[in-house]
Design a protein around this motif. Structure first.
Motif, short mmCIF file in Angstrom:
data_model
loop_
_atom_site.label_atom_id
_atom_site.label_comp_id
_atom_site.label_asym_id
_atom_site.label_seq_id
_atom_site.Cartn_x
_atom_site.Cartn_y
_atom_site.Cartn_z
N ILE A 8 0.83 -1.11 0.49
CA ILE A 8 -0.21 0.54 0.15
C ILE A 8 0.85 1.51 0.38
CG2 ILE A 8 -2.03 1.21 1.14
CD1 ILE A 8 -2.93 -0.82 1.93
N GLY A 9 0.93 1.88 -0.84
CA GLY A 9 1.41 3.23 -0.99
C GLY A 9 2.72 3.41 -1.22
N GLU A 10 2.88 2.46 -2.79
CA GLU A 10 4.29 1.94 -3.30
C GLU A 10 3.66 2.04 -5.04
OE1 GLU A 10 7.01 1.11 -2.30
OE2 GLU A 10 6.70 1.45 -0.73
N PRO A 11 4.79 2.50 -5.74
CA PRO A 11 3.90 3.22 -6.89
C PRO A 11 3.33 1.78 -8.43
CG PRO A 11 6.88 3.15 -6.23
CD PRO A 11 5.86 2.93 -5.62
N ILE A 12 2.68 2.74 -8.92
CA ILE A 12 1.49 1.76 -9.25
C ILE A 12 2.19 0.05 -10.25
CG2 ILE A 12 0.74 2.85 -11.12
CD1 ILE A 12 -1.98 1.88 -9.36
N ILE A 13 2.94 0.36 -10.46
CA ILE A 13 4.08 -0.47 -11.18
C ILE A 13 4.43 -1.43 -10.51
CG2 ILE A 13 6.08 1.27 -11.03
CD1 ILE A 13 6.25 -0.13 -13.94
N SER A 14 4.71 -1.24 -9.43
CA SER A 14 5.74 -2.34 -7.90
C SER A 14 3.57 -2.33 -7.94
CB SER A 14 6.18 -1.67 -6.93
OG SER A 14 6.91 -1.02 -7.33
N VAL A 15 3.00 -2.61 -7.64
CA VAL A 15 1.77 -3.21 -7.50
C VAL A 15 1.49 -3.89 -8.60
CG1 VAL A 15 -0.43 -3.18 -6.43
CG2 VAL A 15 0.94 -1.47 -6.22
N ILE A 16 1.62 -3.94 -9.72
CA ILE A 16 1.05 -4.34 -10.55
C ILE A 16 2.32 -5.67 -10.91
CG2 ILE A 16 1.61 -3.87 -13.62
CD1 ILE A 16 0.75 -2.02 -13.76
N MET A 17 3.28 -5.61 -10.84
CA MET A 17 4.63 -6.16 -11.00
C MET A 17 4.64 -7.51 -9.55
SD MET A 17 7.50 -6.86 -12.59
CE MET A 17 7.26 -8.33 -13.48
N VAL A 18 3.70 -6.96 -8.93
CA VAL A 18 3.51 -8.07 -7.80
C VAL A 18 2.46 -9.08 -7.98
CG1 VAL A 18 2.16 -7.93 -5.56
CG2 VAL A 18 4.55 -7.14 -5.51
N THR A 19 1.39 -8.61 -8.72
CA THR A 19 0.31 -9.23 -9.08
C THR A 19 1.00 -10.17 -10.39
OG1 THR A 19 -0.62 -7.76 -11.33
CG2 THR A 19 -1.75 -7.83 -8.29
N ILE A 20 1.61 -10.02 -11.14
CA ILE A 20 2.47 -10.34 -12.08
C ILE A 20 2.92 -11.78 -11.54
CG2 ILE A 20 4.22 -10.64 -13.66
CD1 ILE A 20 3.18 -8.33 -14.85
N GLY A 21 4.14 -11.63 -10.71
CA GLY A 21 4.63 -12.44 -10.02
C GLY A 21 3.13 -13.23 -9.29
N LEU A 22 3.02 -13.40 -8.62
CA LEU A 22 1.55 -14.08 -7.77
C LEU A 22 0.92 -14.89 -8.67
CD1 LEU A 22 -0.39 -14.69 -5.62
CD2 LEU A 22 -1.92 -12.88 -6.73
N SER A 23 1.11 -14.22 -10.46
CA SER A 23 0.24 -15.10 -11.70
C SER A 23 1.50 -16.01 -11.51
CB SER A 23 -0.19 -13.99 -12.50
OG SER A 23 0.90 -14.42 -13.67
N ILE A 24 2.57 -16.00 -11.92
CA ILE A 24 3.41 -16.80 -12.36
C ILE A 24 3.63 -17.84 -11.28
CG2 ILE A 24 6.17 -16.80 -12.49
CD1 ILE A 24 6.51 -14.18 -13.37
N PHE A 25 3.17 -17.44 -9.77
CA PHE A 25 3.54 -18.54 -8.45
C PHE A 25 2.48 -19.59 -9.43
CE2 PHE A 25 2.62 -19.84 -4.60
CZ PHE A 25 3.16 -20.30 -3.90
N MET A 26 0.86 -18.84 -9.12
CA MET A 26 0.19 -19.39 -8.81
C MET A 26 -0.08 -20.51 -10.30
SD MET A 26 -2.99 -16.99 -7.77
CE MET A 26 -4.48 -18.42 -7.75
N GLN A 27 0.24 -20.11 -11.07
CA GLN A 27 0.60 -20.70 -12.98
C GLN A 27 1.47 -21.81 -12.00
OE1 GLN A 27 -0.63 -19.09 -15.62
NE2 GLN A 27 -1.23 -21.35 -16.48
#
Ligand SMILES: Nc1ncnc2c1ncn2[C@@H]1O[C@H](COP(=O)(O)OP(=O)(O)OP(=O)(O)O)[C@@H](O)[C@H]1O
Ligand SMILES: Nc1ncnc2c1ncn2[C@@H]1O[C@H](COP(=O)(O)OP(=O)(O)OP(=O)(O)O)[C@@H](O)[C@H]1O
Ligand SMILES: CC(C)C[C@H](N)C(=O)O
Ligand SMILES: [Mg+2]
Ligand SMILES: [Mg+2]
Lengths: 262, 275, 354, 387, 298
Positions: free
Chosen positions: E90-109
């Motif tokens: 929370i409070g980090e730049p939007i792009i870091s947050v995007i990146m985290v969900t990308i990481g999550l997607s790699i992980f979940m996949q």
């Protein structure tokens, strides 16, 4: 210097400006006052290009301003500060000010990359020396290298002014330069504006709510209300105007007696 | 350091709604902004907090309401107590529920929502609120808001300020913290806003901590005042005492007796004092 | 982005504006940078094939990441299509070299210029679109370019891909990895210097201004449209250059190498390295490249201990990459470079810092 | 030589894992089995596997690493990567036994003027994709005649990808030759999804014979979607698209598919060895080995038999292994009689096998029936070499 | 012109588009309330499908129960993801947050690949959902019809939620500015958790529908990418826009298929056309069809 003729501006149904005309003489301090939402900022935005009026014309230095792109207007000598600070928060104060010199510099992304050859270095250093005068003038030496975003409100306003001066403007538009300042800082700011005007011969169009400042330092004043011009003239005349008093000034004292309270 | 309210006497504890005890605030783990700040707000009174730009006034208010986290700041020392409870660690939403409400600098308007939606959110912390009735109540204080049906982002500065105060009223707070409510307002509106502040205080008994640059106005409506510089309180007293103080006159109110013209300042310059 | 003061050590007074505008903020930094480059040159011949390969790839990815950082870190426009531009450079250089017999040393920068042009074309929407909308528009350009690669047989060899010979310098083949490493290092150094210079001159400032407050930047005389598109162009230049280096290194260019996954990896590099930092880009590239291999070994070792994991090895490796990205962002959201700066700041402020 | 190094590319996690999980273990089980039973006349094969998830760049990187480690032969996998590697393996003289049956790999000297790239070091066991597709077209033509279909229409449905593309043109040309009308090919993604739109287009062409170039999930989806919108056609899969798992998953009816080995458990002499290999190795985990597994065994055994020859004739090197492939005609690796069909490679023609068995499989309420409906041996036409 | 085919493709587009619309709404919900673009949306979908499938086939639960449990599971999953992964950012730049969900997607996949395998698994017949009905001459799976009804219901509920409920308003406020929201007494943490829970639940529903129609497999996650054009076309923060965008993309794909099959013969215009159209529409309307413009006053 600046001729505003029959300018009208609408946002959807909202009439921000209706048929406004005024002209600003070379080398004067011209103040725009009026209640909140009267259209003062919108007027400045029309001059600096942020808004495009639906009707009317704006002439600056004999040129039709409305034909020019926004960034072009800086190049022909219009500088400006903003009501709600608009600094480049992550850049240092120096870099902020240097952006003002954008149109004066010639180096580009090719010569910039080859800094040492192609003259970029020379030019940058000259610009750097140039803005140092501005920094001295506005007394912001101590924060030169700070990121603008971490400065306090008052300092940011000053840096904004510095950035606008760096444009080397002939016409300076100031939107509430003293809002949010205490008396001491207002005094400083007033001093800078007067000096800009008197020493550097810059024409100033200023929006300000502090009537003390307006009356003291401006040469002429125009009053807007609900997008219409309701008065124009010398400062002390305007403040005596009945219409201006009811629309804008109210009674000039500190009593808050519960006249209307009920 | 925990507050020693008992030691200062029970009577005072009752009268003091908020007390800030020797707090220190650090941003980004390195920038020290508040350096041991103390202040008290008396119940049912208006307390003004004045100070130069960058003194840390806004930071103080955010520290009280625990809103520093989003800016990477934290209170590293000292304590804050509200109604005799230590609230240094209490989260912002819990504080609102306890009755402390901050009207932020720059008004904190939710620009992409309507006036009504903004007002409804003011009452967010009170699920049982009779929203419609209370909104009508707010419109009594601010009739001109009623006509504004568009997005709040398009309101003029003064209207936004009124909306911000109106929203505070929706929360039915006991203590409102206001950060420069008069900033950018026309003289007429400045007066109106101060009048409303006074009214809220009188009619609803809300205690107010008022941060202002307009020292004249602020001290006129306030009961007590503090002057802060560089992260510390340098002067305090009743509003009247402050108004009579020579330095305050010089630097905040403008001149000894006669108002001096801005035009004449050019050559004139006297520099700082209290530190 | 939090602010960290950047105080200089006591005694480091600057006596002229030139000093104030140096590439390296301190002498130490300058000598450290030069030292690292010299060290790499000297040590490279003694590194095994494995490490040379890694260094080459790190160098190539770093160049592309530096480019992306201009777009994302400096101008604030998120791009999800950098991988495709990287691919375009690879194909373009192979195409120039095979179809027109352009010498590879020329075809690489030429390919970078072609990529610049393509980048600017795909950057045109940036004149009107902002933020996440722009990000998704760049996602579209990723897919459109991928589709183009798969279809344009004349250019890319279509789905079959294209051969790309190792470069030669006036007849001297850069046929070993070691020689190729020096070529990559050369371009990396050029890129680092070029971009650092750019960032301290007029156009670099304009880009940052556009990011921080585009409305006021325009009023200050910055041509928004031009700089938004230009920033795509510059970033694509480095993507194209890196892509060309990549193609001629692998000697074969295939559509499949330039998917959205690669674009994501580039983004990961600059975020993990530190947005807006040139050196961060290099660190990030190294991190993203070495992470899977590290995880590979780690999972292999774990598989020895827990034989049950053997079948899941490939998955565990993939998972750990995802997990590493997540953990990194949670615990070090502002990148490797930021951590370094913070250490440095508190160390210099010492008695006054906490 | 105590040991030789062989690289093994597999896809256990990527888009072709559906069959990769069967073929790959076939190869490695066979090699491990031989290693455990004396090796290649005493020489052990050091096998290294990389799961490259069907990505060409990964395959390239793996190849480079291996070739610098002195690999003598490689067991490859996909069409895209094998075709990408043609010139590299030719230069390095490393024979590659792929699971890609692309006909582009069958012209070692470029004797057919139409061949784009000669592939001297590429081998595979089985008929090429083009030849299987030709056999299927033949079957279609016969079937149409039997059923009295006036103007039979043939159609290729597959992704725009080297693997489904491999037989596209060659097969269309032959189908035209056979008197079939060839409709425009339809692009169907390799990933499963809802293909109703494509199916409507197929329906619109009126095709009775649909050749599916994809495999696994994509074929399953295509069959389902087309079933839903009511396409009435005979579906013909290529060798990878036809197995009992696909038939089960799609609940297919009369899926036509080719094969080049018997199915697991069929009564042929060599099945005993297959069963031993499967028992000693991973087999396919719980699953019954598919014919992909068996083809994997054949591929490994042809390589190892050629190595045996090479060892006897100057040592196991890439060049000698290649020569070993040419040393015999119509040969079957020892012990796999009836499993791997007699094949012949020459230095001019790498079409090892021209015989295609055509099967028909159906799923009826949990019961899978697969029956052989024809077996064709195609002529070695010169104009088909490499296409 | 083959009107018959064109018409059938049109109907198909409408129906598939509705389903895209549901997924797009999950997206919008998260964006609208947390300003996060969830690149793991596709994986959320697949997870829902797998869980439901596992409950039906392995635990032998009746479909209805399995459905309910899946919803519960997804809600909890959403909250866990939010709390563990997104809250710290929370409070980090939007792009870091995007990146985290990308990481999550790699992980979940890869986790799902591991746990559930990488083959497609058929959904057993549940109350005839894999039956086919004919709508205006086009045969369509019953599950699609359910999703159609569902998407309308969900849309109405979301619309009402954001406009009139205090939690809905709070979500919008939080998205606009977390500090302001906090100052109003809104718990940013709770709001975010709630948004993710709701979105994950709805994703689960969409995943089950898609799984019933297409068989369950990890590659279904590509739907997550497919809805990007839909979301952007509609406007990132517009619920109605999500559905409209979904339908447009659905129809567009099918029209592209028609044009391709009849005239152009390109091959896969079907997959790529939405992206061209996306760029064109954005050039004309930079905030999509219904997205709220940023207020740019200076
Ligand atoms: N971009 C815009 N879109 C719609 N309405 C606008 C826009 N900008 C300004 N307005 C409207 O135009 C009117 C004039 O606004 P403006 O900001 O010019 O007032 P102002 O005189 O500067 O007031 P203040 O003293 O509060 O700054 C207001 O009613 C405002 O709501
Ligand atoms: N998020 C932040 N990060 C770093 N420094 C900050 C931050 N916020 C405030 N500061 C610093 O803290 C000091 C106090 O700021 P604050 O905004 O509280 O001042 P203020 O008294 O409200 O001033 P003003 O009257 O101008 O609003 C300033 O020097 C400012 O630079
Ligand atoms: C479909 C897969 C089995 C790979 C196949 N061997 C190919 O030719 O690509
Ligand atoms: Mg204004
Ligand atoms: Mg403040």
């Amino acid at each position: 210097m600046l001729d505003v003729e029959n300018v009208s501006l609408r946002f959807g149904g909202v009439k921000a400006l209706t048929d406004i005309s005024f002209h600003v003489n070379e080398n004067e301090i011209f103040s725009l006052i009026g209640p909140n939402g009267a259209g003062k900022t919108s007027m400045l935005n029309c001059i600096s290009g942020r808004y495009r009026p639906q009707e009317g014309s704006i002439t600056y230095d004999g040129q039709d301003l409305l034909k020019r792109s926004i960034n072009d207007r800086a190049a022909i000598g219009i500088g400006r500060t903003f009501q709600n600070l608009a600094l480049f928060g992550h850049m240092s104060v120096i870099d902020n000010i240097l952006v003002g010199q954008h149109h004066l510099l010639k180096n580009n992304f090719v010569t910039g990359m080859f800094y040492w050859v192609g003259g970029a270095q020379k030019e940058e250093e000259a610009a750097r020396a140039d803005i140092e005068d501005i920094i001295d003038f506005l007394e912001i030496q101590h924060v030169r290298n700070e990121p603008a975003g971490s400065l306090s409100y008052g300092l940011r306003k000053r840096v904004e002014l510095a950035r606008a001066i760096a444009i080397k403007p002939k016409l300076m538009l100031l939107d509430e330069p003293m809002a949010g300042m205490n008396l001491e800082e207002k005094e400083d700011m007033a001093r800078y504006i007067i000096e800009l005007n008197e020493q550097y011969g810059i024409t100033v169009v200023m929006i300000e709510h502090d009537m003390g400042v307006v009356v003291d330092i401006s040469h002429r004043v125009a009053v807007l209300d609900f997008g219409q011009k309701i008065a124009e003239g010398l400062p002390h005349e305007v403040v005596e105007d009945e219409q201006v008093k009811t629309a804008y000034l109210g009674v000039d004292d500190f009593s808050l007696d519960e006249e209307e309270v009920g | 350091m925990k507050p020693q309210i008992a030691a200062t006497g029970n009577g005072l504890a009752n009268e003091t709604i908020l007390s800030v005890n020797n707090i220190e605030v650090v941003f980004n783990e390195v920038i020290l902004v508040l350096r041991g700040l103390n202040l008290k707000v008396a119940r049912g009174k208006i307390t003004a907090l004045l100070g130069t730009n960058g003194a840390g006034k806004s930071t103080t208010l955010k520290a009280i309401t625990n809103l520093l986290a989003t800016e990477d700041g934290e209170v590293t020392r000292g304590s804050i107590s509200y109604e005799d409870d230590d609230v240094t660690e209490v989260g912002p939403e819990a504080l609102v529920r306890k009755g402390v409400f901050l009207v932020m600098e720059g008004r904190g308007i939710l620009q992409d929502m309507t006036v009504i939606e903004n007002l409804r959110l003011g009452a967010y912390s009170r699920p049982d609120a009779k929203i419609d009735e209370e909104i009508e109540q707010v419109f009594k204080y601010f009739p001109r808001l009623k006509e504004r049906t568009g997005l709040a982002g398009y309101l003029s500065g003064g209207e936004q300020q009124m909306l911000a105060i109106g929203r505070a009223l929706m929360a039915k707070p006991k203590l409102i913290l206001m950060d420069e409510p008069s900033m950018g307002l026309s003289p007429l509106l400045v007066k109106e806003v101060f009048r409303i502040i006074k009214r809220l205080n009188k009619e609803l008994g809300i205690s107010i901590l008022l941060v202002e640059q307009n020292a004249n106005m602020a001290l006129h409506v306030a009961d007590d005042g503090y002057i802060m510089e560089n992260g510390k309180i340098v002067l305090d007293g009743t509003a009247q005492e402050l108004m009579d103080n020579e330095d305050v006159k010089e630097f905040y109110l403008g001149g000894g007796g006669e108002r001096r013209s801005f035009k004449d300042i050019k050559s004139y310059k006297r520099r700082k004092r209290w530190l | 982005m939090g602010h960290v003061p950047n105080p200089r050590p006591a005694g480091d007074f600057r006596t002229s504006y030139i000093d104030d505008n140096r590439l390296f903020k301190t002498h130490f930094e300058k000598y450290a940078a030069i030292g690292v480059v010299l060290l790499l040159i000297a040590v490279a011949p003694f590194l095994g094939a494995y490490w040379i390969t890694q260094l080459i790839l790190i160098g190539i990815y770093a160049i592309a990441a530096i480019g992306l950082n201009i777009l994302v870190g400096t101008t604030g426009q998120i791009s999800l299509g950098h991988g495709a531009f990287f691919g375009f450079g690879a194909f373009a250089s192979a195409w120039l070299a095979t179809s027109f017999n352009v010498p590879t040393l020329v075809s690489m920068p030429a390919a970078a210029l072609m990529t610049t042009a393509v980048g600017m074309i795909f950057g045109v929407p940036a004149a009107r679109i902002k933020g996440l909308y722009l990000a998704i528009a760049t996602l579209a350009s990723q897919f459109i370019l991928e589709d183009f690669f798969a279809r344009a047989d004349w250019f890319s060899g279509g789905v079959y891909g294209a051969l790309a010979d190792r470069p030669d310098i006036f007849g001297y083949m850069l046929d070993t990895d070691l020689k190729y490493f020096y070529l990559v290092l050369f371009w990396l150094v050029i890129s680092v210097i070029g971009v650092s210079n750019l960032l301290r001159s007029r156009d670099g400032r304009a880009l940052v201004a556009v990011r921080d407050h585009y409305l006021s930047a325009e009023v200050m005389g910055v041509n928004l449209t031009k700089y938004r598109i230009l920033s795509f162009g510059i970033s694509s230049f480095f993507a194209g250059l890196a892509g060309a280096l990549f193609g001629h290194y692998l000697e074969y260019v295939s559509v499949e190498g330039f998917t959205i996954l690669l674009s994501i990896q580039f983004l990961a590099m600059i975020i993990i390295g530190g947005l807006g930092s040139v050196y961060g880009s290099i660190l990030g590239a190294a991190f993203i490249l070495l992470l899977p291999q590290f995880m590979e070994s780690a999972t292999s070792i774990m598989a020895v201990a827990f034989p049950a994991m053997e079948s899941g090895k490939a998955y565990v490796k993939q998972m750990s990459i995802g997990a590493a990205i997540i953990l990194f962002l949670i615990f070090e959201p502002e990148g490797l470079v930021h951590r370094w700066q913070q250490i440095r700041a508190s160390w210099k402020l010492f008695p006054f810092s906490r | 030589q105590d040991s030789v190094f062989v690289g093994h590319l597999v896809d256990y996690t990527g888009p072709t894992a559906f069959v990769g999980k069967h073929y790959g273990p076939g190869v490695s089980d066979a090699i491990n089995y031989v290693n455990a039973n004396g090796g290649i006349d005493g020489t052990k094969i050091e096998l290294t596997q990389i799961d490259y998830a069907y990505k060409v760049p990964e395959a390239l990187a793996a190849y480079k690493a291996w070739s610098s480690r002195g690999m003598v032969a490689m067991q490859g996998w996909g069409t895209a990567d094998t075709e990408a590697l043609i010139s590299f393996v030719a230069k390095d003289k490393i024979p590659v036994y792929s699971a890609s049956y692309s006909a582009h790999l069958t012209d070692p000297q470029g004797s057919n003027p139409a061949t784009k790239k000669p592939a001297p070091y590429n081998f595979f066991y089985g008929p090429s994709y083009s030849d299987t597709c030709r056999a299927l077209a033949q079957w279609a033509a016969t079937d149409a005649k039997e059923k009295g279909i006036e103007n039979p229409i043939f159609l290729h449905a597959g992704d725009n990808h080297p693997y489904p593309n491999a037989p596209k043109e060659a097969c269309a040309a032959y189908a035209t030759e056979l008197g079939l009308t060839v409709a425009d090919p339809i692009v169907v993604p390799m990933k499963p999804g809802d293909f109703k739109a494509q199916c409507l287009t197929i329906k619109d062409t009126g095709a009775q014979y649909v050749y599916m170039g994809n495999l696994g999930g994509s074929v399953v989806s295509l069959l389902k979607s087309c079933g839903t919108v009511g396409v009435e056609a005979n579906y013909m899969g290529n060798v990878w698209a036809g197995d009992y798992l696909t038939i089960t998953a799609a609940q297919a009816e009369n899926l036509i598919f080719p094969s080049s080995t018997p199915f697991f458990g069929q009564d042929v002499p060599g099945m005993a060895l297959v069963e031993k290999i499967a028992a000693a190795g991973e087999g396919n985990g719980e699953n019954k080995p598919t014919h992909h597994y068996i083809r994997g065994i054949c591929s490994a055994y042809y390589m190892m038999d050629a190595m045996k020859w090479a060892k006897a004739n100057g040592g196991i090197t890439g060049e000698n292994i290649k020569a070993g492939m040419y040393a015999r005609q119509d040969w079957v690796p020892e012990g796999l009689e009836g499993v791997c069909l007699p094949s012949t490679w020459t230095d001019k023609d790498h079409r090892g096998l021209m015989t295609v068995a055509v099967n028909q499989g159906s799923y009826n309420g949990g019961e899978i029936t697969i029956k052989r409906i024809s077996e064709t041996t195609l002529p070695r036409r010169d104009d088909w070499l490499g296409l | 012109m083959k009107w018959d085919l064109l018409f059938q493709l049109l109907v198909n587009g409408l129906i598939v588009g509705m389903l895209y619309g549901v997924v797009a709404m999950c997206f919008v919900l998260i964006y609208k309330s947390t300003q996060v673009v969830n690149f793991a949306q596709g994986e959320f979908l697949v997870l829902g499908a797998w869980v439901c499938l596992a409950l039906v086939t392995q635990m032998q639960l009746p479909f209805f129960l399995a459905f309910i449990f899946t919803l519960v599971f997804m809600a909890i999953f959403g909250i866990v993801v939010q709390t563990v992964i997104l809250r710290p950012l929370i409070g980090e730049p939007i792009i870091s947050v995007i990146m985290v969900t990308i990481g999550l997607s790699i992980f979940m996949q890869s986790l799902m690949n591991w746990i559930f395998g990488n083959d497609a698994k058929r959904f057993p017949d549940v109350f005839g959902t894999s039956d086919v009905v004919s709508i205006m001459g086009l045969n369509v799976e019953v599950a699609y019809l359910l999703s159609l009804v569902l998407s309308l219901v969900i849309m109405a509920v979301f619309f009402w939620f954001f406009r009139f409920t205090r939690h809905g308003l709070a979500m919008r406020a939080t998205a606009f500015d977390q500090q302001i929201a906090q100052s109003l007494g809104i718990s940013v943490k709770q709001t975010f958790a709630m948004a993710w829970a709701i979105s994950a639940m709805v994703s689960g529903v969409a995943g089950i529908v898609i799984g019933i129609v297409n068989s369950v497999s990890n590659s279904l996650a590509f739907v997550g990418i497919k809805v990007f054009p839909a979301v952007i076309l509609g406007g990132l923060d517009s619920i109605v826009g999500a559905v409209v965008g979904g339908i447009i993309i659905g129809v567009l794909e099918n029209m592209a298929e028609y044009a391709d099959g009849q005239w152009l013969k390109i091959g896969n215009l079907y997959t790529i056309a939405p992206f061209y159209v996306l760029i064109i529409i954005l050039m004309i309307k930079p905030y999509g069809l219904f997205g709220t413009k940023d207020i740019e006053r200076i």
